[in-house]
Design an enzyme around this catalytic site. Structure first.
Site, PDB file in Angstrom:
ATOM      1  N   TYR A  18      -3.801  -3.340  -3.482  1.00 24.47           N
ATOM      2  CA  TYR A  18      -2.620  -2.518  -3.806  1.00 24.47           C
ATOM      3  C   TYR A  18      -1.342  -3.276  -3.422  1.00 24.47           C
ATOM      4  O   TYR A  18      -0.434  -3.453  -4.229  1.00 24.47           O
ATOM      5  CB  TYR A  18      -2.702  -1.173  -3.072  1.00 24.47           C
ATOM      6  N   THR A  38       6.539  -1.369  -1.825  1.00 27.67           N
ATOM      7  CA  THR A  38       5.892  -0.670  -0.718  1.00 27.67           C
ATOM      8  C   THR A  38       5.836  -1.517   0.548  1.00 27.67           C
ATOM      9  O   THR A  38       5.754  -2.755   0.486  1.00 27.67           O
ATOM     10  CB  THR A  38       4.458  -0.266  -1.136  1.00 27.67           C
TER      11      THR A  38
END
Ligand SMILES: NC(=O)c1ccc[n+]([C@@H]2O[C@H](COP(=O)([O-])OP(=O)(O)OC[C@H]3O[C@@H](n4cnc5c(N)ncnc54)[C@H](O)[C@@H]3O)[C@@H](O)[C@H]2O)c1
Length: 329
Positions: A147, A123
């Site tokens: 995250y 990501t």
């Protein structure tokens, strides 16, 4: 190829499964524990082609071991993870356990059973708050939330593992903001409590929410709201097929997957109003923890080294497909 997709009942995994089934030349196994993914997506995929679905969690290593032993996969495409940035700031261990520890278990099994190719959903959140307007794969990675860190650690595990085992190759795909639905209307985003901007906008257009919020308008950007690079789900899905083809003749690599165009939250909301003709209610709210001001991809590497050719690089096409999906949901 014999391919294992983890998290294939989820948003991105199901679209990649569809693209692979449409190629009609792979043996596909999908595993998902359905904690976020949907049985409906699995049923929809049955209309595209044949595959095996196993409902299990990555935590069940004994079951995974059995699956690896009996299947002899050529490639793994690993999507299964938790994905909410704000939640990761509140429950970091949940993210490290699922996104990092479970990925390590999976990579361990790849090594044990000689799986040669690993495509990993990483990501743009691994970059944190980059100084450059556009980030390339060599931009330094300083994630600002659990995250992003949980994903970055998995990248490190892949790199170290591949360096130690020449028979193991990875393609790390760093996605930017994925949005929209399949253009034939078969699949879309099913999250019940979505936080994704375009999904929330379409729910507000359709009256499923009374209003939506802009989280912060005091960022150092052109209109004060966060800027992101939105990529249509089908172009993103096709990047995985390009990555698999790339790995056939090349060594491991890392690719940003985005269009290279940034839109602010306000611009996306304006486009959503224009596409729908609905002037929905928007309110200002404070910044959320963990949101960087600007993330735009430099995807030159993906475009030049693989056969990836995006075809839906149009914010309005993205919003329209998301709206049509939401209208049916
Ligand atoms: N959606 C985005 O904009 C975006 C951006 C960057 C990266 N990613 C990455 O893409 C991947 C897929 O994201 P998504 O948007 O499709 O999310 P999603 O929640 O729709 O899909 C994840 C799937 O994994 C499954 N899953 C989660 N933990 C599991 C476990 N322990 N065992 C088995 N199944 C499990 C869920 O049930 C779900 O079906 C994630 O790894 C995410 O980090 C997504």
């Amino acid at each position: 190829m014999k391919i294992l997709i983890t998290g294939g009942a989820g948003y991105i995994g199901s679209h990649v499964a569809k693209a692979l089934l449409e190629e009609n030349k792979h043996e596909l196994t999908i595993i998902d524990n359905l904690c976020k993914g949907s049985q409906k997506a699995i049923e929809a995929l049955r209309s595209v082609g044949e595959f095996e679905f196993i409902e299990t969690s990555l935590e069940d290593v004994a079951r995974l071991d059995e699956i690896f032993k009996t299947h002899k996969f050529d490639a793994i495409i690993h999507f299964a993870a938790f994905i909410e940035v704000f939640e990761s700031t509140q429950k970091p261990l949940k993210y490290y356990l699922n996104n990092t520890s479970n990925a390590i278990n999976l990579i361990t099994l790849c090594n044990k059973y000689g799986v040669k190719n690993f495509v990993f959903s990483s990501t743009a959140a691994t970059y944190g708050e980059p100084d450059e307007a556009q980030v390339s794969e060599s931009t330094s990675q300083n994630p600002i939330n659990a995250y992003g860190r949980s994903k970055l650690m998995t990248e490190w595990v892949l790199k170290d593992t591949a360096a130690a085992n020449r028979n193991f190759k990875y393609a790390i795909l760093r996605y930017f903001n994925v949005a929209g639905a399949s253009l034939d209307g078969l699949l879309g985003q099913n999250y019940p409590n979505a936080t994704h901007l375009i999904k929330v906008a379409t729910q507000t257009i359709l009256g499923k929410r009374d209003k939506m919020s802009i989280f912060g308008d005091d960022y150092d950007t052109k209109d004060g709201t966060c800027i992101r690079d939105y990529i249509h789900i089908e172009d993103l899905a096709n990047a995985h097929l390009s990555a698999l083809r790339y790995l056939k003749d090349n060594d491991s690599n890392i690719f940003n997957v985005g269009y290279g165009t940034g839109y602010s939250v306000k611009e996306v909301i304006e486009a959503a109003k224009e596409v729908s003709g609905v002037d929905f209610k928007v309110e200002m709210a404070p910044r959320r923890d963990g949101d960087p001001a600007c993330l735009i991809a430099n995807s030159d590497r993906l475009r030049s080294l693989t056969d990836w050719k995006p075809v839906n690089d149009d914010l309005k096409v993205i919003i329209k497909s998301a709206l049509e999906w939401e209208n049916k949901a």
